[in-house]
Design a protein around this motif. Structure first.
Motif, PDB file in Angstrom:
ATOM      1  N   ARG A  36       0.820  -1.220   0.000  1.00  0.00           N
ATOM      2  CA  ARG A  36       0.000   0.000   0.000  1.00  0.00           C
ATOM      3  C   ARG A  36       0.845   1.259   0.000  1.00  0.00           C
ATOM      4  O   ARG A  36       0.544   2.215  -0.696  1.00  0.00           O
ATOM      5  N   TRP A  37       1.906   1.300   0.801  1.00  0.00           N
ATOM      6  CA  TRP A  37       2.634   2.539   1.013  1.00  0.00           C
ATOM      7  C   TRP A  37       3.976   2.607   0.298  1.00  0.00           C
ATOM      8  O   TRP A  37       4.594   3.666   0.264  1.00  0.00           O
ATOM      9  N   VAL A  38       4.441   1.509  -0.263  1.00  0.00           N
ATOM     10  CA  VAL A  38       5.739   1.535  -0.941  1.00  0.00           C
ATOM     11  C   VAL A  38       5.595   1.138  -2.410  1.00  0.00           C
ATOM     12  O   VAL A  38       5.958   1.899  -3.304  1.00  0.00           O
ATOM     13  N   VAL A  39       5.068  -0.043  -2.665  1.00  0.00           N
ATOM     14  CA  VAL A  39       5.064  -0.580  -4.023  1.00  0.00           C
ATOM     15  C   VAL A  39       4.117   0.205  -4.937  1.00  0.00           C
ATOM     16  O   VAL A  39       4.516   0.613  -6.034  1.00  0.00           O
ATOM     17  N   LYS A  40       2.892   0.436  -4.513  1.00  0.00           N
ATOM     18  CA  LYS A  40       1.942   1.140  -5.385  1.00  0.00           C
ATOM     19  C   LYS A  40       2.391   2.562  -5.712  1.00  0.00           C
ATOM     20  O   LYS A  40       2.360   2.955  -6.881  1.00  0.00           O
ATOM     21  N   PRO A  41       2.828   3.366  -4.724  1.00  0.00           N
ATOM     22  CA  PRO A  41       3.324   4.698  -5.087  1.00  0.00           C
ATOM     23  C   PRO A  41       4.562   4.643  -5.994  1.00  0.00           C
ATOM     24  O   PRO A  41       4.706   5.467  -6.897  1.00  0.00           O
ATOM     25  N   LEU A  42       5.423   3.668  -5.762  1.00  0.00           N
ATOM     26  CA  LEU A  42       6.605   3.532  -6.604  1.00  0.00           C
ATOM     27  C   LEU A  42       6.223   3.187  -8.037  1.00  0.00           C
ATOM     28  O   LEU A  42       6.766   3.756  -8.989  1.00  0.00           O
ATOM     29  N   LYS A  43       5.260   2.264  -8.211  1.00  0.00           N
ATOM     30  CA  LYS A  43       4.791   1.923  -9.554  1.00  0.00           C
ATOM     31  C   LYS A  43       4.168   3.127 -10.246  1.00  0.00           C
ATOM     32  O   LYS A  43       4.414   3.373 -11.432  1.00  0.00           O
ATOM     33  N   THR A  44       3.368   3.897  -9.516  1.00  0.00           N
ATOM     34  CA  THR A  44       2.738   5.080 -10.090  1.00  0.00           C
ATOM     35  C   THR A  44       3.802   6.090 -10.515  1.00  0.00           C
ATOM     36  O   THR A  44       3.741   6.650 -11.614  1.00  0.00           O
ATOM     37  N   TRP A  45       4.782   6.330  -9.657  1.00  0.00           N
ATOM     38  CA  TRP A  45       5.837   7.281  -9.971  1.00  0.00           C
ATOM     39  C   TRP A  45       6.632   6.825 -11.190  1.00  0.00           C
ATOM     40  O   TRP A  45       6.920   7.634 -12.092  1.00  0.00           O
ATOM     41  N   LEU A  46       7.001   5.542 -11.228  1.00  0.00           N
ATOM     42  CA  LEU A  46       7.752   5.027 -12.378  1.00  0.00           C
ATOM     43  C   LEU A  46       6.947   5.138 -13.666  1.00  0.00           C
ATOM     44  O   LEU A  46       7.485   5.505 -14.716  1.00  0.00           O
ATOM     45  N   ARG A  47       5.658   4.818 -13.598  1.00  0.00           N
ATOM     46  CA  ARG A  47       4.806   4.920 -14.782  1.00  0.00           C
ATOM     47  C   ARG A  47       4.773   6.357 -15.299  1.00  0.00           C
ATOM     48  O   ARG A  47       4.867   6.607 -16.499  1.00  0.00           O
ATOM     49  N   GLU A  48       4.678   7.337 -14.383  1.00  0.00           N
ATOM     50  CA  GLU A  48       4.669   8.741 -14.786  1.00  0.00           C
ATOM     51  C   GLU A  48       6.006   9.158 -15.384  1.00  0.00           C
ATOM     52  O   GLU A  48       6.047   9.943 -16.331  1.00  0.00           O
ATOM     53  N   GLN A  49       7.113   8.653 -14.822  1.00  0.00           N
ATOM     54  CA  GLN A  49       8.438   9.008 -15.319  1.00  0.00           C
ATOM     55  C   GLN A  49       8.711   8.417 -16.694  1.00  0.00           C
ATOM     56  O   GLN A  49       9.409   9.026 -17.499  1.00  0.00           O
ATOM     57  N   ILE A  50       8.179   7.253 -16.967  1.00  0.00           N
ATOM     58  CA  ILE A  50       8.471   6.558 -18.215  1.00  0.00           C
ATOM     59  C   ILE A  50       7.493   6.918 -19.320  1.00  0.00           C
ATOM     60  O   ILE A  50       7.848   6.920 -20.491  1.00  0.00           O
ATOM     61  N   LYS A  51       6.277   7.287 -18.973  1.00  0.00           N
ATOM     62  CA  LYS A  51       5.218   7.500 -19.967  1.00  0.00           C
ATOM     63  C   LYS A  51       5.571   8.592 -20.971  1.00  0.00           C
ATOM     64  O   LYS A  51       5.445   8.390 -22.181  1.00  0.00           O
ATOM     65  N   ALA A  52       6.004   9.757 -20.527  1.00  0.00           N
ATOM     66  CA  ALA A  52       6.276  10.866 -21.441  1.00  0.00           C
ATOM     67  C   ALA A  52       7.387  10.528 -22.439  1.00  0.00           C
ATOM     68  O   ALA A  52       7.198  10.722 -23.651  1.00  0.00           O
ATOM     69  N   PRO A  53       8.538  10.025 -22.002  1.00  0.00           N
ATOM     70  CA  PRO A  53       9.566   9.677 -23.001  1.00  0.00           C
ATOM     71  C   PRO A  53       9.123   8.584 -23.975  1.00  0.00           C
ATOM     72  O   PRO A  53       9.425   8.654 -25.167  1.00  0.00           O
ATOM     73  N   VAL A  54       8.404   7.597 -23.490  1.00  0.00           N
ATOM     74  CA  VAL A  54       7.926   6.526 -24.375  1.00  0.00           C
ATOM     75  C   VAL A  54       6.922   7.088 -25.379  1.00  0.00           C
ATOM     76  O   VAL A  54       6.960   6.741 -26.565  1.00  0.00           O
ATOM     77  N   ASP A  55       6.044   7.969 -24.921  1.00  0.00           N
ATOM     78  CA  ASP A  55       5.086   8.594 -25.842  1.00  0.00           C
ATOM     79  C   ASP A  55       5.807   9.418 -26.904  1.00  0.00           C
ATOM     80  O   ASP A  55       5.413   9.420 -28.075  1.00  0.00           O
ATOM     81  N   ASP A  56       6.876  10.135 -26.498  1.00  0.00           N
ATOM     82  CA  ASP A  56       7.645  10.920 -27.469  1.00  0.00           C
ATOM     83  C   ASP A  56       8.290  10.023 -28.525  1.00  0.00           C
ATOM     84  O   ASP A  56       8.251  10.322 -29.717  1.00  0.00           O
ATOM     85  N   VAL A  57       8.893   8.928 -28.076  1.00  0.00           N
ATOM     86  CA  VAL A  57       9.534   7.994 -29.015  1.00  0.00           C
ATOM     87  C   VAL A  57       8.480   7.384 -29.935  1.00  0.00           C
ATOM     88  O   VAL A  57       8.687   7.280 -31.150  1.00  0.00           O
ATOM     89  N   HIS A  58       7.346   7.013 -29.378  1.00  0.00           N
ATOM     90  CA  HIS A  58       6.273   6.438 -30.196  1.00  0.00           C
ATOM     91  C   HIS A  58       5.808   7.435 -31.254  1.00  0.00           C
ATOM     92  O   HIS A  58       5.577   7.068 -32.409  1.00  0.00           O
ATOM     93  N   ALA A  59       5.679   8.703 -30.872  1.00  0.00           N
ATOM     94  CA  ALA A  59       5.248   9.723 -31.833  1.00  0.00           C
ATOM     95  C   ALA A  59       6.260   9.873 -32.966  1.00  0.00           C
ATOM     96  O   ALA A  59       5.876  10.044 -34.131  1.00  0.00           O
ATOM     97  N   GLU A  60       7.551   9.810 -32.650  1.00  0.00           N
ATOM     98  CA  GLU A  60       8.575   9.943 -33.687  1.00  0.00           C
ATOM     99  C   GLU A  60       8.642   8.714 -34.589  1.00  0.00           C
ATOM    100  O   GLU A  60       9.027   8.813 -35.746  1.00  0.00           O
TER     101      GLU A  60
END
Length: 98
Positions: A36-60
């Motif tokens: 509840r307090w470690v894994v889920k927030p970490l997954k959410t943070w990682l998803r947010e950190q990775i989403k924008a660069p992956v979306d940029d690469v996908h767009a290119e």
């Protein structure tokens, strides 16, 4: 030194059972806390950190009718194929130049 009788063994087993149950309960609670307090927030943070660069690469890498890297590669490939065809035509129509 005294002898150990059956009641002492039974009492020891009961206490060991209580201890095992308590440890299992602590393990369940700790697992819930960690999830509840470690894994889920970490997954959410990682998803947010990775989403924008992956979306940029996908767009290119996806054609968008002109400005993406994929469109540039497609234009270069088309020009290269056209030049290769012109070169083949030139070799076939002008053998043995001077």
């Amino acid at each position: 030194m005294g002898q150990i009788d059956l009641r002492d063994v039974g009492s020891a087993l009961i206490y060991l059972g209580y201890l095992a149950g308590a440890l299992a309960a602590i393990g369940v609670v700790m697992r819930w806390v960690v999830l509840r307090w470690v894994v889920k927030p970490l997954k959410t943070w990682l998803r947010e950190q990775i989403k924008a660069p992956v979306d940029d690469v996908h767009a290119e890498m996806s054609p968008n009718h002109g400005s993406s890297l994929r469109d540039a590669v497609n234009r270069i490939e088309a020009r290269q194929n056209a030049m290769a065809e012109r070169f083949r035509d030139h070799i076939l129509n002008h053998p043995g130049g001077s």
